[in-house]
Design an enzyme around this catalytic site. Structure first.
Site, PDB file in Angstrom:
ATOM      1  N   GLN A 240     -16.895  -7.552  34.381  1.00  0.00           N
ATOM      2  CA  GLN A 240     -17.635  -7.170  35.774  1.00  0.00           C
ATOM      3  C   GLN A 240     -16.695  -6.600  36.858  1.00  0.00           C
ATOM      4  OE1 GLN A 240     -20.667 -10.086  37.257  1.00  0.00           O
ATOM      5  NE2 GLN A 240     -20.218  -9.091  39.179  1.00  0.00           N
TER       6      GLN A 240
ATOM      7  N   HIS B  19     -24.580 -13.716  33.651  1.00  0.00           N
ATOM      8  CA  HIS B  19     -23.626 -13.669  32.320  1.00  0.00           C
ATOM      9  C   HIS B  19     -24.116 -14.665  31.423  1.00  0.00           C
ATOM     10  CE1 HIS B  19     -20.180 -11.111  33.708  1.00  0.00           C
ATOM     11  NE2 HIS B  19     -20.894 -11.436  34.872  1.00  0.00           N
TER      12      HIS B  19
ATOM     13  N   CYS C  95     -20.028  -8.402  27.813  1.00  0.00           N
ATOM     14  CA  CYS C  95     -18.869  -9.017  28.082  1.00  0.00           C
ATOM     15  C   CYS C  95     -17.904  -8.807  27.008  1.00  0.00           C
ATOM     16  CB  CYS C  95     -18.971 -10.539  28.980  1.00  0.00           C
ATOM     17  SG  CYS C  95     -18.449 -11.584  27.488  1.00  0.00           S
ATOM     18  N   GLU C  96     -16.645  -8.458  27.401  1.00  0.00           N
ATOM     19  CA  GLU C  96     -15.971  -7.968  26.210  1.00  0.00           C
ATOM     20  C   GLU C  96     -14.873  -9.363  25.806  1.00  0.00           C
ATOM     21  OE1 GLU C  96     -12.891  -5.218  28.050  1.00  0.00           O
ATOM     22  OE2 GLU C  96     -11.355  -7.002  28.706  1.00  0.00           O
ATOM     23  N   HIS C  97     -15.083 -10.365  26.295  1.00  0.00           N
ATOM     24  CA  HIS C  97     -14.641 -11.649  26.000  1.00  0.00           C
ATOM     25  C   HIS C  97     -15.513 -12.466  24.984  1.00  0.00           C
ATOM     26  CE1 HIS C  97     -12.918 -11.516  30.182  1.00  0.00           C
ATOM     27  NE2 HIS C  97     -12.183 -10.984  29.362  1.00  0.00           N
ATOM     28  N   HIS C  98     -16.808 -12.192  25.014  1.00  0.00           N
ATOM     29  CA  HIS C  98     -17.601 -13.088  24.139  1.00  0.00           C
ATOM     30  C   HIS C  98     -18.897 -11.837  23.368  1.00  0.00           C
ATOM     31  CE1 HIS C  98     -16.472 -15.748  27.132  1.00  0.00           C
ATOM     32  NE2 HIS C  98     -16.352 -16.458  26.208  1.00  0.00           N
TER      33      HIS C  98
ATOM     34  N   CYS D 185     -22.646 -15.304  28.983  1.00  0.00           N
ATOM     35  CA  CYS D 185     -21.674 -16.158  28.093  1.00  0.00           C
ATOM     36  C   CYS D 185     -21.542 -17.474  29.139  1.00  0.00           C
ATOM     37  CB  CYS D 185     -20.402 -15.367  28.096  1.00  0.00           C
ATOM     38  SG  CYS D 185     -19.937 -14.659  29.419  1.00  0.00           S
TER      39      CYS D 185
HETATM   40 ZN    ZN Z   1     -18.038 -13.623  28.425  1.00  0.00          ZN
END
Ligand code: ZN
Length: 198
Positions: A124, A152, A83-86, A154
Protein backbone atom coordinates in the site's frame (compact mmCIF):
# COMPACT_ATOMS: atom_id res chain seq x y z
CA UNK A 1 7.91 4.33 -18.88
CA UNK A 2 7.07 1.08 -20.64
CA UNK A 3 6.91 -1.58 -17.96
CA UNK A 4 4.86 -4.07 -19.94
CA UNK A 5 6.19 -7.60 -19.80
CA UNK A 6 5.35 -10.35 -22.22
CA UNK A 7 3.40 -12.98 -20.33
CA UNK A 8 4.17 -16.62 -20.95
CA UNK A 9 1.21 -18.67 -22.16
CA UNK A 10 -1.39 -19.43 -19.52
CA UNK A 11 -0.49 -23.15 -19.70
CA UNK A 12 2.34 -22.73 -17.22
CA UNK A 13 0.11 -20.80 -14.81
CA UNK A 14 -2.62 -23.43 -15.09
CA UNK A 15 -0.12 -26.21 -14.36
CA UNK A 16 1.10 -24.28 -11.31
CA UNK A 17 -2.47 -23.88 -10.01
CA UNK A 18 -3.03 -27.63 -10.44
CA UNK A 19 0.06 -28.26 -8.32
CA UNK A 20 -1.21 -25.86 -5.66
CA UNK A 21 -4.60 -27.61 -5.58
CA UNK A 22 -2.80 -30.89 -5.16
CA UNK A 23 -0.66 -29.41 -2.37
CA UNK A 24 -3.86 -28.24 -0.65
CA UNK A 25 -4.97 -31.87 -0.51
CA UNK A 26 -7.50 -31.53 -3.32
CA UNK A 27 -8.00 -33.68 -6.34
CA UNK A 28 -7.55 -31.25 -9.26
CA UNK A 29 -9.50 -33.65 -11.50
CA UNK A 30 -12.73 -33.67 -9.52
CA UNK A 31 -15.52 -32.00 -11.51
CA UNK A 32 -15.77 -28.87 -9.37
CA UNK A 33 -12.09 -28.11 -9.86
CA UNK A 34 -11.57 -29.20 -13.45
CA UNK A 35 -11.85 -25.68 -14.88
CA UNK A 36 -10.36 -23.93 -11.85
CA UNK A 37 -6.75 -23.68 -13.07
CA UNK A 38 -7.87 -21.92 -16.25
CA UNK A 39 -10.18 -19.61 -14.29
CA UNK A 40 -7.50 -18.73 -11.75
CA UNK A 41 -4.99 -17.98 -14.52
CA UNK A 42 -7.51 -15.70 -16.29
CA UNK A 43 -8.45 -14.03 -13.05
CA UNK A 44 -4.82 -13.37 -12.05
CA UNK A 45 -4.06 -12.05 -15.52
CA UNK A 46 -6.90 -9.57 -15.08
CA UNK A 47 -5.90 -8.58 -11.54
CA UNK A 48 -2.33 -7.87 -12.59
CA UNK A 49 -3.25 -6.11 -15.81
CA UNK A 50 -1.97 -2.61 -16.50
CA UNK A 51 -5.38 -1.40 -17.68
CA UNK A 52 -4.39 -2.40 -21.19
CA UNK A 53 -2.96 1.10 -21.63
CA UNK A 54 0.48 2.51 -21.83
CA UNK A 55 0.97 4.94 -18.94
CA UNK A 56 2.41 7.68 -21.12
CA UNK A 57 -0.58 7.59 -23.48
CA UNK A 58 -2.99 7.48 -20.58
CA UNK A 59 -1.54 10.71 -19.21
CA UNK A 60 -0.47 12.58 -22.35
CA UNK A 61 -3.95 12.52 -23.89
CA UNK A 62 -5.51 13.90 -20.71
CA UNK A 63 -3.40 16.99 -20.02
CA UNK A 64 -4.93 20.44 -20.57
CA UNK A 65 -3.94 24.03 -19.68
CA UNK A 66 -4.99 25.10 -16.18
CA UNK A 67 -7.40 28.01 -16.06
CA UNK A 68 -7.07 29.50 -12.63
CA UNK A 69 -8.01 26.23 -10.99
CA UNK A 70 -7.96 25.83 -7.24
CA UNK A 71 -7.39 22.57 -5.48
CA UNK A 72 -8.58 19.51 -7.40
CA UNK A 73 -9.66 16.47 -5.40
CA UNK A 74 -10.91 13.16 -6.72
CA UNK A 75 -12.21 11.47 -3.63
CA UNK A 76 -13.24 7.89 -2.88
CA UNK A 77 -11.75 6.18 -5.90
CA UNK A 78 -12.35 2.53 -5.08
CA UNK A 79 -9.56 0.15 -5.95
CA UNK A 80 -8.62 -3.50 -5.61
CA UNK A 81 -5.04 -4.71 -5.43
CA UNK A 82 -3.06 -7.77 -4.33
CA UNK A 83 -0.59 -7.64 -1.48
CA UNK A 84 2.75 -8.88 -2.70
CA UNK A 85 3.55 -10.65 0.55
CA UNK A 86 0.58 -13.02 0.59
CA UNK A 87 -1.09 -12.62 -2.81
CA UNK A 88 -4.27 -11.73 -0.94
CA UNK A 89 -6.47 -8.79 -1.87
CA UNK A 90 -6.33 -5.40 -0.26
CA UNK A 91 -8.93 -2.85 -1.27
CA UNK A 92 -10.47 0.41 -0.26
CA UNK A 93 -10.56 4.04 -1.25
CA UNK A 94 -7.99 6.33 -2.68
CA UNK A 95 -8.16 10.12 -2.51
CA UNK A 96 -6.02 12.05 -4.95
CA UNK A 97 -5.58 15.83 -4.82
CA UNK A 98 -3.39 18.37 -6.54
CA UNK A 99 -3.01 22.11 -6.77
CA UNK A 100 -2.44 22.91 -10.46
CA UNK A 101 0.30 25.17 -11.78
CA UNK A 102 0.23 25.31 -15.61
CA UNK A 103 -1.62 22.07 -16.37
CA UNK A 104 -4.54 19.96 -15.26
CA UNK A 105 -5.31 16.31 -15.86
CA UNK A 106 -8.76 15.18 -17.06
CA UNK A 107 -10.75 13.89 -14.08
CA UNK A 108 -11.25 10.41 -15.50
CA UNK A 109 -7.51 9.92 -15.85
CA UNK A 110 -7.09 9.82 -12.10
CA UNK A 111 -9.09 6.62 -11.44
CA UNK A 112 -7.31 5.11 -14.43
CA UNK A 113 -3.99 6.07 -12.89
CA UNK A 114 -5.09 4.40 -9.65
CA UNK A 115 -6.08 1.24 -11.54
CA UNK A 116 -2.83 1.25 -13.42
CA UNK A 117 -0.79 0.96 -10.23
CA UNK A 118 -3.32 -1.10 -8.24
CA UNK A 119 -3.62 -3.94 -10.75
CA UNK A 120 -0.36 -5.63 -9.89
CA UNK A 121 1.33 -7.08 -6.83
CA UNK A 122 1.69 -4.18 -4.46
CA UNK A 123 2.29 -2.83 -1.01
CA UNK A 124 0.00 0.00 0.00
CA UNK A 125 2.82 2.42 0.79
CA UNK A 126 4.32 2.02 -2.67
CA UNK A 127 0.93 2.31 -4.37
CA UNK A 128 0.35 5.63 -2.56
CA UNK A 129 3.74 6.98 -3.58
CA UNK A 130 3.54 5.83 -7.20
CA UNK A 131 0.20 7.55 -7.76
CA UNK A 132 1.43 10.83 -6.24
CA UNK A 133 4.78 10.69 -7.99
CA UNK A 134 3.30 9.96 -11.41
CA UNK A 135 0.71 12.72 -11.13
CA UNK A 136 3.45 15.13 -10.04
CA UNK A 137 5.61 14.22 -13.05
CA UNK A 138 2.66 14.45 -15.45
CA UNK A 139 1.20 17.86 -14.56
CA UNK A 140 4.04 19.53 -12.59
CA UNK A 141 1.55 20.95 -10.09
CA UNK A 142 2.23 23.10 -7.03
CA UNK A 143 1.55 20.10 -4.88
CA UNK A 144 0.08 16.59 -4.84
CA UNK A 145 -1.49 14.47 -2.12
CA UNK A 146 -2.52 10.85 -2.20
CA UNK A 147 -4.25 9.19 0.74
CA UNK A 148 -5.31 5.54 0.73
CA UNK A 149 -7.56 3.80 3.24
CA UNK A 150 -7.55 0.06 2.76
CA UNK A 151 -8.68 -3.20 4.23
CA UNK A 152 -6.17 -6.05 3.93
CA UNK A 153 -7.44 -9.61 3.79
CA UNK A 154 -3.99 -10.81 4.89
CA UNK A 155 -4.60 -8.96 8.16
CA UNK A 156 -8.23 -10.04 8.47
CA UNK A 157 -8.11 -13.72 7.50
CA UNK A 158 -4.70 -14.73 8.77
CA UNK A 159 -1.85 -13.33 10.87
CA UNK A 160 -3.27 -10.98 13.52
CA UNK A 161 -6.86 -11.70 12.36
CA UNK A 162 -8.02 -8.13 12.77
CA UNK A 163 -11.20 -7.75 10.75
CA UNK A 164 -11.84 -4.07 11.39
CA UNK A 165 -8.35 -2.58 11.05
CA UNK A 166 -7.96 -0.09 8.25
CA UNK A 167 -4.52 0.87 6.98
CA UNK A 168 -4.14 4.53 6.04
CA UNK A 169 -1.17 5.77 4.05
CA UNK A 170 -0.39 9.21 2.67
CA UNK A 171 2.07 10.88 0.38
CA UNK A 172 2.27 14.70 0.35
CA UNK A 173 4.36 16.65 -2.12
CA UNK A 174 5.03 20.33 -2.79
CA UNK A 175 2.60 22.67 -1.00
CA UNK A 176 0.80 19.76 0.65
CA UNK A 177 4.09 18.84 2.27
CA UNK A 178 5.28 22.36 3.12
CA UNK A 179 2.05 24.24 3.92
CA UNK A 180 -0.09 22.99 6.83
CA UNK A 181 -2.97 25.24 5.69
CA UNK A 182 -3.19 23.34 2.38
CA UNK A 183 -3.23 20.02 4.20
CA UNK A 184 -6.02 21.31 6.45
CA UNK A 185 -8.01 22.46 3.40
CA UNK A 186 -7.64 18.97 1.98
CA UNK A 187 -8.60 17.42 5.32
CA UNK A 188 -11.77 19.55 5.42
CA UNK A 189 -12.73 18.47 1.89
CA UNK A 190 -12.21 14.84 2.82
CA UNK A 191 -14.34 15.22 5.93
CA UNK A 192 -17.19 16.89 4.02
CA UNK A 193 -18.74 13.57 3.08
CA UNK A 194 -22.41 13.04 2.59
CA UNK A 195 -23.05 16.47 1.05
CA UNK A 196 -23.72 15.25 -2.46
CA UNK A 197 -26.18 17.17 -4.55
CA UNK A 198 -27.62 14.04 -6.20
ZN1 ZN B 1 -0.21 -9.25 2.99
Amino acid sequence: MSTEKTRPGSGEAEAAVRRLLDWMGENPDRPGLAATPARVARSLARLTDRDGTNLEDLLAEGIFPAEGSGLVLIRDVEFYSLCEHHLLPFFGRCHVAYLPAESILGFSRIPRLVNHFARRLQVQERLTRQIAETLEEAVQPQGVACIIEAFHLCMAMRGVEKQQAVAVTSNYRGVFDSDPARRRELGDLLKARGNFCF
